[in-house]
Design an enzyme around this catalytic site. Structure first.
Site, PDB file in Angstrom:
ATOM      1  N   LYS A  28       0.834  -1.213   0.000  1.00  0.00           N
ATOM      2  CA  LYS A  28       0.000   0.000   0.000  1.00  0.00           C
ATOM      3  C   LYS A  28       0.871   1.266   0.000  1.00  0.00           C
ATOM      4  O   LYS A  28       0.611   2.193  -0.762  1.00  0.00           O
ATOM      5  CB  LYS A  28      -0.933  -0.039   1.222  1.00  0.00           C
ATOM      6  CG  LYS A  28      -1.923   1.102   1.314  1.00  0.00           C
ATOM      7  CD  LYS A  28      -3.180   0.680   2.041  1.00  0.00           C
ATOM      8  CE  LYS A  28      -2.976   0.444   3.520  1.00  0.00           C
ATOM      9  NZ  LYS A  28      -2.736   1.687   4.288  1.00  0.00           N
ATOM     10  N   ARG A  33       2.846   5.964  -3.305  1.00  0.00           N
ATOM     11  CA  ARG A  33       4.002   6.775  -3.723  1.00  0.00           C
ATOM     12  C   ARG A  33       4.243   6.658  -5.228  1.00  0.00           C
ATOM     13  O   ARG A  33       4.620   7.627  -5.880  1.00  0.00           O
ATOM     14  CB  ARG A  33       5.239   6.354  -2.923  1.00  0.00           C
ATOM     15  CG  ARG A  33       5.169   6.840  -1.459  1.00  0.00           C
ATOM     16  CD  ARG A  33       6.104   6.045  -0.587  1.00  0.00           C
ATOM     17  NE  ARG A  33       6.229   6.569   0.777  1.00  0.00           N
ATOM     18  CZ  ARG A  33       5.380   6.318   1.781  1.00  0.00           C
ATOM     19  NH1 ARG A  33       4.309   5.580   1.579  1.00  0.00           N
ATOM     20  NH2 ARG A  33       5.600   6.825   2.983  1.00  0.00           N
ATOM     21  N   GLN A 176       4.800   9.071   7.303  1.00  0.00           N
ATOM     22  CA  GLN A 176       3.879   9.955   6.580  1.00  0.00           C
ATOM     23  C   GLN A 176       4.319  11.414   6.715  1.00  0.00           C
ATOM     24  O   GLN A 176       4.318  12.157   5.727  1.00  0.00           O
ATOM     25  CB  GLN A 176       2.454   9.788   7.116  1.00  0.00           C
ATOM     26  CG  GLN A 176       1.887   8.403   6.825  1.00  0.00           C
ATOM     27  CD  GLN A 176       0.489   8.215   7.366  1.00  0.00           C
ATOM     28  OE1 GLN A 176      -0.069   9.111   7.997  1.00  0.00           O
ATOM     29  NE2 GLN A 176      -0.090   7.048   7.115  1.00  0.00           N
ATOM     30  N   ASP A 326       1.888  -1.354  11.821  1.00  0.00           N
ATOM     31  CA  ASP A 326       0.545  -1.791  11.394  1.00  0.00           C
ATOM     32  C   ASP A 326       0.252  -3.243  11.763  1.00  0.00           C
ATOM     33  O   ASP A 326      -0.850  -3.731  11.507  1.00  0.00           O
ATOM     34  CB  ASP A 326       0.401  -1.610   9.878  1.00  0.00           C
ATOM     35  CG  ASP A 326       0.390  -0.137   9.487  1.00  0.00           C
ATOM     36  OD1 ASP A 326      -0.014   0.697  10.319  1.00  0.00           O
ATOM     37  OD2 ASP A 326       0.797   0.177   8.354  1.00  0.00           O
TER      38      ASP A 326
HETATM   39  C1  S3P Z   1       2.608   4.661   6.191  1.00  0.00           C
HETATM   40  C2  S3P Z   1       3.167   4.967   7.401  1.00  0.00           C
HETATM   41  C3  S3P Z   1       2.630   4.517   8.692  1.00  0.00           C
HETATM   42  C4  S3P Z   1       1.632   3.373   8.548  1.00  0.00           C
HETATM   43  C5  S3P Z   1       0.690   3.592   7.400  1.00  0.00           C
HETATM   44  C6  S3P Z   1       1.437   3.772   6.091  1.00  0.00           C
HETATM   45  C7  S3P Z   1       3.217   5.198   4.964  1.00  0.00           C
HETATM   46  O1  S3P Z   1       2.000   5.622   9.307  1.00  0.00           O
HETATM   47  O2  S3P Z   1       0.882   3.203   9.730  1.00  0.00           O
HETATM   48  O3  S3P Z   1      -0.196   2.487   7.270  1.00  0.00           O
HETATM   49  O4  S3P Z   1       2.897   4.702   3.868  1.00  0.00           O
HETATM   50  O5  S3P Z   1       4.034   6.120   5.071  1.00  0.00           O
HETATM   51  P1  S3P Z   1       2.879   6.683  10.172  1.00  0.00           P
HETATM   52  O6  S3P Z   1       4.055   7.004   9.373  1.00  0.00           O
HETATM   53  O7  S3P Z   1       2.033   7.871  10.399  1.00  0.00           O
HETATM   54  O8  S3P Z   1       3.205   5.939  11.425  1.00  0.00           O
END
Ligand code: S3P
Length: 446
Positions: A28, A33, A176, A326
Protein backbone atom coordinates in the site's frame (compact mmCIF):
# COMPACT_ATOMS: atom_id res chain seq x y z
CA UNK A 1 -17.98 4.61 2.03
CA UNK A 2 -19.32 6.33 5.14
CA UNK A 3 -22.87 5.41 4.39
CA UNK A 4 -22.35 1.94 2.96
CA UNK A 5 -24.32 -0.53 5.08
CA UNK A 6 -22.12 -2.48 7.50
CA UNK A 7 -21.05 -5.92 6.22
CA UNK A 8 -20.68 -8.26 9.18
CA UNK A 9 -18.51 -11.30 8.59
CA UNK A 10 -18.02 -14.38 10.74
CA UNK A 11 -14.98 -16.61 11.02
CA UNK A 12 -15.49 -20.27 11.97
CA UNK A 13 -12.83 -22.57 13.38
CA UNK A 14 -10.89 -24.13 10.49
CA UNK A 15 -11.93 -27.76 10.18
CA UNK A 16 -8.64 -28.74 8.53
CA UNK A 17 -5.12 -27.28 8.21
CA UNK A 18 -4.68 -24.26 5.94
CA UNK A 19 -2.64 -25.18 2.92
CA UNK A 20 -1.63 -23.78 -0.44
CA UNK A 21 -0.52 -20.36 -1.62
CA UNK A 22 -1.75 -16.86 -0.81
CA UNK A 23 -0.53 -14.15 -3.20
CA UNK A 24 -1.04 -10.94 -1.23
CA UNK A 25 -1.77 -7.66 -3.05
CA UNK A 26 0.76 -4.91 -3.74
CA UNK A 27 2.30 -2.85 -0.97
CA UNK A 28 0.00 0.00 0.00
CA UNK A 29 2.74 2.48 0.95
CA UNK A 30 4.66 1.89 -2.28
CA UNK A 31 1.48 2.02 -4.39
CA UNK A 32 0.49 5.48 -3.11
CA UNK A 33 4.00 6.77 -3.72
CA UNK A 34 4.28 5.28 -7.22
CA UNK A 35 1.14 7.15 -8.30
CA UNK A 36 2.23 10.41 -6.67
CA UNK A 37 5.81 10.38 -7.97
CA UNK A 38 4.53 9.30 -11.37
CA UNK A 39 2.22 12.34 -11.42
CA UNK A 40 5.15 14.63 -10.51
CA UNK A 41 7.54 13.19 -13.10
CA UNK A 42 7.93 14.08 -16.75
CA UNK A 43 6.87 11.24 -19.04
CA UNK A 44 4.97 8.00 -18.57
CA UNK A 45 5.45 5.84 -15.48
CA UNK A 46 4.30 2.21 -15.71
CA UNK A 47 3.39 0.47 -12.46
CA UNK A 48 3.21 -3.32 -12.13
CA UNK A 49 1.48 -4.90 -9.12
CA UNK A 50 -0.25 -1.74 -7.89
CA UNK A 51 -2.64 -2.38 -5.00
CA UNK A 52 -6.16 -1.74 -6.27
CA UNK A 53 -7.61 -1.27 -2.78
CA UNK A 54 -9.91 1.63 -2.04
CA UNK A 55 -7.14 3.70 -0.36
CA UNK A 56 -4.89 3.64 -3.41
CA UNK A 57 -7.78 4.27 -5.78
CA UNK A 58 -8.37 7.49 -3.82
CA UNK A 59 -4.80 8.55 -4.54
CA UNK A 60 -5.28 7.70 -8.23
CA UNK A 61 -8.45 9.83 -8.25
CA UNK A 62 -6.68 12.76 -6.56
CA UNK A 63 -3.80 12.64 -9.06
CA UNK A 64 -6.32 12.71 -11.92
CA UNK A 65 -8.14 15.64 -10.30
CA UNK A 66 -4.76 17.46 -10.20
CA UNK A 67 -4.22 16.99 -13.93
CA UNK A 68 -2.22 13.76 -14.28
CA UNK A 69 -3.50 11.05 -16.60
CA UNK A 70 -3.87 7.78 -14.71
CA UNK A 71 -5.09 4.70 -16.56
CA UNK A 72 -5.13 0.93 -16.09
CA UNK A 73 -4.37 -1.44 -18.97
CA UNK A 74 -6.45 -4.60 -19.32
CA UNK A 75 -3.41 -6.63 -18.17
CA UNK A 76 -3.39 -4.75 -14.85
CA UNK A 77 -0.44 -2.43 -15.56
CA UNK A 78 -1.10 1.16 -14.53
CA UNK A 79 0.18 4.13 -16.52
CA UNK A 80 0.68 7.63 -15.15
CA UNK A 81 1.37 10.50 -17.54
CA UNK A 82 3.05 12.98 -15.19
CA UNK A 83 2.78 16.76 -15.15
CA UNK A 84 6.28 17.50 -13.86
CA UNK A 85 7.10 19.17 -10.56
CA UNK A 86 5.06 22.35 -10.19
CA UNK A 87 2.88 21.27 -13.09
CA UNK A 88 -0.21 20.07 -11.23
CA UNK A 89 -3.39 22.04 -11.85
CA UNK A 90 -6.10 23.22 -9.48
CA UNK A 91 -8.71 20.55 -8.74
CA UNK A 92 -12.26 21.55 -9.67
CA UNK A 93 -13.80 19.84 -6.65
CA UNK A 94 -13.10 18.59 -3.14
CA UNK A 95 -10.49 15.79 -2.95
CA UNK A 96 -12.01 12.89 -1.01
CA UNK A 97 -9.28 10.67 0.40
CA UNK A 98 -11.70 8.10 1.84
CA UNK A 99 -10.17 6.11 4.71
CA UNK A 100 -6.52 6.80 3.86
CA UNK A 101 -4.26 8.76 6.19
CA UNK A 102 -1.25 8.11 3.96
CA UNK A 103 -3.02 9.53 0.90
CA UNK A 104 -4.20 12.60 2.82
CA UNK A 105 -0.92 13.41 4.56
CA UNK A 106 1.35 12.84 1.58
CA UNK A 107 -0.96 14.87 -0.62
CA UNK A 108 -0.76 17.78 1.84
CA UNK A 109 2.99 17.78 1.16
CA UNK A 110 2.48 17.98 -2.60
CA UNK A 111 -0.20 20.67 -2.34
CA UNK A 112 1.81 22.86 0.04
CA UNK A 113 4.27 23.85 -2.69
CA UNK A 114 1.92 24.00 -5.66
CA UNK A 115 0.39 27.48 -6.04
CA UNK A 116 -3.21 26.31 -6.17
CA UNK A 117 -6.26 26.04 -3.94
CA UNK A 118 -7.57 22.65 -2.83
CA UNK A 119 -9.98 21.24 -0.28
CA UNK A 120 -9.55 17.77 1.16
CA UNK A 121 -11.89 15.53 3.11
CA UNK A 122 -12.31 11.87 3.98
CA UNK A 123 -14.61 9.37 5.70
CA UNK A 124 -15.58 9.60 9.37
CA UNK A 125 -12.43 7.71 10.44
CA UNK A 126 -10.07 9.95 8.47
CA UNK A 127 -11.93 13.10 9.54
CA UNK A 128 -11.17 12.18 13.15
CA UNK A 129 -7.40 11.77 12.62
CA UNK A 130 -4.80 14.43 13.45
CA UNK A 131 -3.51 16.43 10.48
CA UNK A 132 -1.67 19.07 12.51
CA UNK A 133 1.40 16.84 12.41
CA UNK A 134 1.69 17.77 8.70
CA UNK A 135 -0.05 21.17 8.71
CA UNK A 136 2.43 22.63 11.23
CA UNK A 137 5.67 21.83 9.39
CA UNK A 138 4.20 22.41 5.92
CA UNK A 139 2.96 25.89 6.86
CA UNK A 140 6.60 27.01 7.09
CA UNK A 141 6.85 26.62 3.28
CA UNK A 142 4.50 29.61 3.01
CA UNK A 143 1.39 27.47 2.36
CA UNK A 144 -1.81 28.44 4.17
CA UNK A 145 -3.91 25.70 5.72
CA UNK A 146 -7.35 26.10 7.26
CA UNK A 147 -8.82 23.07 8.99
CA UNK A 148 -11.51 22.04 11.43
CA UNK A 149 -10.91 22.25 15.17
CA UNK A 150 -7.96 20.16 16.31
CA UNK A 151 -6.44 20.10 12.83
CA UNK A 152 -9.03 17.69 11.44
CA UNK A 153 -10.35 17.28 7.89
CA UNK A 154 -11.93 18.78 5.92
CA UNK A 155 -9.11 21.21 5.34
CA UNK A 156 -8.36 23.82 2.70
CA UNK A 157 -4.89 24.64 1.47
CA UNK A 158 -3.53 27.51 -0.56
CA UNK A 159 -0.14 26.35 -1.78
CA UNK A 160 2.90 28.62 -1.48
CA UNK A 161 3.74 30.72 -4.54
CA UNK A 162 7.45 31.04 -3.70
CA UNK A 163 7.87 28.04 -1.45
CA UNK A 164 10.61 27.87 1.17
CA UNK A 165 12.49 24.59 1.74
CA UNK A 166 11.97 23.03 5.17
CA UNK A 167 14.33 21.94 7.88
CA UNK A 168 12.34 19.79 10.20
CA UNK A 169 12.85 17.33 13.03
CA UNK A 170 9.85 14.99 13.02
CA UNK A 171 8.63 14.82 16.64
CA UNK A 172 6.83 11.46 16.29
CA UNK A 173 8.07 8.41 14.41
CA UNK A 174 6.03 8.86 11.23
CA UNK A 175 6.94 8.02 7.65
CA UNK A 176 3.88 9.95 6.58
CA UNK A 177 5.12 13.20 8.12
CA UNK A 178 8.66 12.65 6.82
CA UNK A 179 7.29 11.95 3.34
CA UNK A 180 4.99 14.99 3.37
CA UNK A 181 8.00 17.24 4.12
CA UNK A 182 10.08 15.59 1.37
CA UNK A 183 7.25 15.88 -1.16
CA UNK A 184 6.89 19.58 -0.33
CA UNK A 185 10.64 19.95 -0.82
CA UNK A 186 10.35 18.82 -4.43
CA UNK A 187 8.95 22.18 -5.47
CA UNK A 188 11.01 24.41 -3.18
CA UNK A 189 14.42 25.74 -4.23
CA UNK A 190 17.44 24.63 -2.15
CA UNK A 191 17.88 21.83 0.35
CA UNK A 192 15.07 20.25 2.35
CA UNK A 193 16.35 18.52 5.49
CA UNK A 194 14.34 16.12 7.63
CA UNK A 195 15.58 14.52 10.80
CA UNK A 196 13.74 11.54 12.27
CA UNK A 197 14.60 10.38 15.78
CA UNK A 198 13.64 6.80 14.91
CA UNK A 199 14.03 5.32 11.45
CA UNK A 200 10.70 4.77 9.68
CA UNK A 201 9.90 3.14 6.34
CA UNK A 202 12.07 4.65 3.61
CA UNK A 203 9.97 4.03 0.50
CA UNK A 204 9.81 7.76 -0.30
CA UNK A 205 13.58 8.14 -0.16
CA UNK A 206 14.09 5.03 -2.33
CA UNK A 207 11.52 6.09 -4.87
CA UNK A 208 12.76 9.68 -5.06
CA UNK A 209 16.15 8.31 -6.06
CA UNK A 210 14.52 5.92 -8.52
CA UNK A 211 12.87 8.92 -10.22
CA UNK A 212 16.18 10.79 -10.38
CA UNK A 213 16.13 13.12 -7.35
CA UNK A 214 19.25 13.77 -5.29
CA UNK A 215 18.69 12.37 -1.81
CA UNK A 216 21.17 11.66 0.99
CA UNK A 217 20.46 9.57 4.07
CA UNK A 218 22.70 9.66 7.12
CA UNK A 219 22.21 7.29 10.03
CA UNK A 220 22.08 9.19 13.34
CA UNK A 221 21.62 6.95 16.40
CA UNK A 222 18.28 5.15 16.04
CA UNK A 223 17.21 7.71 13.47
CA UNK A 224 18.21 9.29 10.20
CA UNK A 225 18.86 12.64 8.58
CA UNK A 226 17.58 12.98 5.05
CA UNK A 227 18.34 15.76 2.57
CA UNK A 228 16.73 16.43 -0.76
CA UNK A 229 17.88 18.88 -3.43
CA UNK A 230 14.80 20.85 -4.47
CA UNK A 231 13.29 21.30 -7.92
CA UNK A 232 14.84 18.29 -9.61
CA UNK A 233 13.55 17.13 -12.94
CA UNK A 234 11.83 13.90 -11.95
CA UNK A 235 11.99 11.43 -14.84
CA UNK A 236 9.24 8.85 -15.28
CA UNK A 237 10.41 5.43 -14.07
CA UNK A 238 8.78 2.02 -14.08
CA UNK A 239 7.82 0.68 -10.66
CA UNK A 240 7.34 -2.95 -9.62
CA UNK A 241 5.31 -3.06 -6.40
CA UNK A 242 6.18 -5.95 -4.05
CA UNK A 243 3.55 -7.85 -2.04
CA UNK A 244 2.55 -5.97 1.10
CA UNK A 245 4.19 -7.38 4.26
CA UNK A 246 1.43 -5.77 6.32
CA UNK A 247 -1.19 -7.76 4.35
CA UNK A 248 0.96 -10.92 4.40
CA UNK A 249 0.81 -10.73 8.20
CA UNK A 250 -2.77 -12.07 8.22
CA UNK A 251 -2.34 -15.35 6.29
CA UNK A 252 1.08 -15.71 7.93
CA UNK A 253 -0.31 -15.66 11.46
CA UNK A 254 -3.34 -17.71 10.41
CA UNK A 255 -0.97 -20.48 9.26
CA UNK A 256 1.04 -20.28 12.49
CA UNK A 257 -2.10 -20.71 14.59
CA UNK A 258 -4.19 -23.33 12.76
CA UNK A 259 -2.81 -26.81 13.62
CA UNK A 260 -1.07 -28.64 10.79
CA UNK A 261 -1.09 -25.66 8.40
CA UNK A 262 1.52 -24.89 5.77
CA UNK A 263 1.24 -21.84 3.50
CA UNK A 264 3.41 -20.18 0.90
CA UNK A 265 3.14 -16.42 0.56
CA UNK A 266 5.14 -15.44 -2.54
CA UNK A 267 6.73 -12.11 -3.44
CA UNK A 268 6.48 -10.34 -0.07
CA UNK A 269 8.37 -7.08 0.47
CA UNK A 270 11.21 -7.52 2.99
CA UNK A 271 12.36 -3.92 3.43
CA UNK A 272 14.37 -3.96 6.69
CA UNK A 273 12.35 -1.00 7.99
CA UNK A 274 9.17 -3.08 7.68
CA UNK A 275 10.34 -6.44 9.08
CA UNK A 276 9.69 -6.08 12.82
CA UNK A 277 6.89 -8.64 12.73
CA UNK A 278 9.10 -11.31 11.19
CA UNK A 279 11.83 -10.66 13.79
CA UNK A 280 9.26 -10.91 16.58
CA UNK A 281 7.61 -14.08 15.29
CA UNK A 282 10.98 -15.79 14.94
CA UNK A 283 11.69 -14.89 18.58
CA UNK A 284 8.34 -16.49 19.47
CA UNK A 285 9.44 -19.73 17.85
CA UNK A 286 7.56 -19.40 14.56
CA UNK A 287 8.39 -21.70 11.68
CA UNK A 288 8.84 -19.11 8.92
CA UNK A 289 11.42 -19.55 6.18
CA UNK A 290 12.28 -16.97 3.52
CA UNK A 291 13.07 -18.43 0.10
CA UNK A 292 14.15 -16.88 -3.21
CA UNK A 293 15.34 -13.61 -1.68
CA UNK A 294 15.75 -11.13 -4.52
CA UNK A 295 15.57 -7.46 -5.43
CA UNK A 296 12.52 -6.29 -7.36
CA UNK A 297 12.21 -2.67 -8.37
CA UNK A 298 14.88 -1.73 -5.83
CA UNK A 299 13.10 -3.38 -2.86
CA UNK A 300 14.11 -6.71 -1.27
CA UNK A 301 11.45 -9.40 -1.82
CA UNK A 302 11.12 -13.07 -0.86
CA UNK A 303 8.70 -15.99 -0.63
CA UNK A 304 7.54 -16.89 2.87
CA UNK A 305 6.97 -20.54 3.79
CA UNK A 306 5.03 -20.75 7.05
CA UNK A 307 4.17 -23.79 9.14
CA UNK A 308 1.97 -24.16 12.20
CA UNK A 309 4.02 -23.46 15.33
CA UNK A 310 3.70 -23.56 19.10
CA UNK A 311 4.48 -19.95 20.05
CA UNK A 312 6.00 -18.57 23.24
CA UNK A 313 5.43 -15.10 24.67
CA UNK A 314 7.93 -12.29 24.05
CA UNK A 315 8.72 -8.77 25.15
CA UNK A 316 8.59 -6.55 22.04
CA UNK A 317 10.86 -3.53 22.56
CA UNK A 318 9.52 0.00 21.96
CA UNK A 319 12.14 0.79 19.34
CA UNK A 320 10.84 -1.96 17.08
CA UNK A 321 7.45 -0.24 16.77
CA UNK A 322 8.10 1.83 13.61
CA UNK A 323 9.13 -1.32 11.71
CA UNK A 324 5.87 -3.13 12.50
CA UNK A 325 3.45 -0.37 13.42
CA UNK A 326 0.55 -1.79 11.39
CA UNK A 327 1.08 -5.38 12.56
CA UNK A 328 0.33 -5.09 16.29
CA UNK A 329 -3.37 -6.05 16.15
CA UNK A 330 -2.63 -9.36 14.44
CA UNK A 331 0.50 -9.93 16.54
CA UNK A 332 -1.74 -9.54 19.60
CA UNK A 333 -3.94 -12.30 18.17
CA UNK A 334 -0.86 -14.53 17.84
CA UNK A 335 0.16 -13.61 21.41
CA UNK A 336 -3.22 -14.80 22.69
CA UNK A 337 -2.24 -18.34 21.55
CA UNK A 338 1.35 -18.16 22.83
CA UNK A 339 2.43 -19.59 26.15
CA UNK A 340 2.99 -16.74 28.63
CA UNK A 341 2.61 -12.99 28.80
CA UNK A 342 3.56 -10.90 25.79
CA UNK A 343 4.26 -7.21 26.34
CA UNK A 344 4.30 -4.92 23.29
CA UNK A 345 5.93 -1.66 24.29
CA UNK A 346 5.59 1.93 23.15
CA UNK A 347 2.37 1.80 21.14
CA UNK A 348 1.18 5.40 21.54
CA UNK A 349 1.01 5.90 17.76
CA UNK A 350 -1.61 3.13 17.54
CA UNK A 351 -4.09 5.58 19.03
CA UNK A 352 -4.12 7.70 15.85
CA UNK A 353 -4.49 5.01 13.19
CA UNK A 354 -7.69 4.22 11.25
CA UNK A 355 -9.16 3.66 14.73
CA UNK A 356 -7.72 3.91 18.22
CA UNK A 357 -5.99 0.60 17.58
CA UNK A 358 -4.69 0.21 21.10
CA UNK A 359 -8.22 0.20 22.53
CA UNK A 360 -9.70 -1.64 19.55
CA UNK A 361 -7.12 -4.46 19.76
CA UNK A 362 -7.60 -4.88 23.51
CA UNK A 363 -11.38 -4.95 23.02
CA UNK A 364 -11.09 -7.45 20.14
CA UNK A 365 -9.26 -9.86 22.44
CA UNK A 366 -11.21 -9.36 25.63
CA UNK A 367 -14.60 -9.81 23.96
CA UNK A 368 -13.29 -13.21 22.85
CA UNK A 369 -12.15 -14.33 26.27
CA UNK A 370 -8.47 -13.33 26.19
CA UNK A 371 -6.94 -11.69 29.25
CA UNK A 372 -5.41 -8.40 28.08
CA UNK A 373 -4.45 -5.03 29.56
CA UNK A 374 -3.31 -1.63 28.36
CA UNK A 375 -0.51 -0.46 30.64
CA UNK A 376 0.44 3.11 29.74
CA UNK A 377 1.55 2.82 26.10
CA UNK A 378 2.04 -0.96 26.32
CA UNK A 379 -0.30 -3.76 25.33
CA UNK A 380 -0.05 -6.83 27.54
CA UNK A 381 -1.59 -10.12 26.37
CA UNK A 382 -1.79 -13.18 28.61
CA UNK A 383 -1.57 -16.23 26.38
CA UNK A 384 -2.41 -19.73 27.57
CA UNK A 385 -1.05 -21.70 24.63
CA UNK A 386 -4.63 -22.79 23.95
CA UNK A 387 -7.36 -21.34 21.73
CA UNK A 388 -9.45 -18.64 23.42
CA UNK A 389 -13.20 -19.16 23.76
CA UNK A 390 -14.14 -16.69 21.00
CA UNK A 391 -17.81 -16.07 20.32
CA UNK A 392 -17.37 -12.28 20.44
CA UNK A 393 -18.76 -9.55 18.22
CA UNK A 394 -15.78 -7.32 17.41
CA UNK A 395 -16.28 -3.58 16.90
CA UNK A 396 -14.03 -2.79 13.93
CA UNK A 397 -14.40 1.03 14.02
CA UNK A 398 -13.94 1.45 10.23
CA UNK A 399 -10.52 -0.21 10.58
CA UNK A 400 -9.51 -2.89 8.05
CA UNK A 401 -6.74 -4.32 10.20
CA UNK A 402 -9.00 -4.78 13.23
CA UNK A 403 -11.49 -6.61 11.00
CA UNK A 404 -8.86 -8.94 9.49
CA UNK A 405 -7.27 -9.60 12.90
CA UNK A 406 -10.65 -10.60 14.36
CA UNK A 407 -11.27 -12.98 11.47
CA UNK A 408 -7.83 -14.62 11.92
CA UNK A 409 -8.60 -15.17 15.61
CA UNK A 410 -11.89 -16.87 14.71
CA UNK A 411 -9.99 -19.56 12.76
CA UNK A 412 -8.87 -21.11 16.05
CA UNK A 413 -11.41 -20.16 18.73
CA UNK A 414 -13.96 -22.58 20.11
CA UNK A 415 -16.86 -20.35 19.03
CA UNK A 416 -16.92 -18.23 15.84
CA UNK A 417 -15.75 -14.62 15.92
CA UNK A 418 -17.78 -11.93 14.15
CA UNK A 419 -16.41 -8.66 12.75
CA UNK A 420 -19.22 -6.10 12.81
CA UNK A 421 -18.10 -4.62 9.46
CA UNK A 422 -15.70 -6.27 7.02
CA UNK A 423 -16.37 -3.68 4.31
CA UNK A 424 -13.24 -1.69 5.14
CA UNK A 425 -11.01 -4.65 4.27
CA UNK A 426 -11.42 -3.32 0.70
CA UNK A 427 -9.12 -0.41 1.58
CA UNK A 428 -5.99 -2.59 1.67
CA UNK A 429 -6.75 -6.24 0.84
CA UNK A 430 -9.65 -6.49 -1.61
CA UNK A 431 -9.56 -10.29 -2.05
CA UNK A 432 -8.84 -11.20 1.57
CA UNK A 433 -11.97 -13.32 2.01
CA UNK A 434 -11.59 -15.23 -1.28
CA UNK A 435 -7.90 -15.93 -0.75
CA UNK A 436 -8.33 -17.06 2.86
CA UNK A 437 -11.28 -19.30 2.03
CA UNK A 438 -9.24 -20.65 -0.89
CA UNK A 439 -6.63 -22.10 1.52
CA UNK A 440 -9.16 -23.56 3.94
CA UNK A 441 -10.55 -20.73 6.09
CA UNK A 442 -14.29 -20.48 6.64
CA UNK A 443 -15.29 -16.81 6.51
CA UNK A 444 -18.90 -16.05 5.70
CA UNK A 445 -21.73 -13.64 6.42
CA UNK A 446 -23.53 -14.53 9.66
C1 S3P B 1 2.61 4.66 6.19
C2 S3P B 1 3.17 4.97 7.40
C3 S3P B 1 2.63 4.52 8.69
C4 S3P B 1 1.63 3.37 8.55
C5 S3P B 1 0.69 3.59 7.40
C6 S3P B 1 1.44 3.77 6.09
C7 S3P B 1 3.22 5.20 4.96
O1 S3P B 1 2.00 5.62 9.31
O2 S3P B 1 0.88 3.20 9.73
O3 S3P B 1 -0.20 2.49 7.27
O4 S3P B 1 2.90 4.70 3.87
O5 S3P B 1 4.03 6.12 5.07
P1 S3P B 1 2.88 6.68 10.17
O6 S3P B 1 4.05 7.00 9.37
O7 S3P B 1 2.03 7.87 10.40
O8 S3P B 1 3.21 5.94 11.42
Amino acid sequence: MDHAPARPLRSYRAAAPLSGQVAVPGDKSISHRALMFGALAVGETRITGLLTGEDVLRTAGAMRALGAEVTRDPDGIWRVAGRGIGGLTEPADVLDMGNSGTAARLLCGILATHPLFAVMTGDASLRSRPMRRVIDPLSATGARFVSRQGGRLPLAVEGAVDALPLEYRVPVPSAQVKSAVLLAGLNAPGITRVEEPEATRDHSENMLRHFGAQVTVEVAGNGRIITLVGQPELRAADVVVPGDPSSAAFPLIAALLVPGSRLTIPGVGLNPLRNGLLTTLLEMGADVVVQNSRLEGGEPVGDLIVGHSALRAVDVPWDRAPSMIDEYPVLAVAASMAVGTTRMRGLKELRVKESDRLDATAALLSVNGVKVEIDGDDLVVHGTGKPPAGGGLVATHMDHRIAMSALVLGLVTEHPVTADDAGFIETSFPDFIGLMNGVGADLRAP
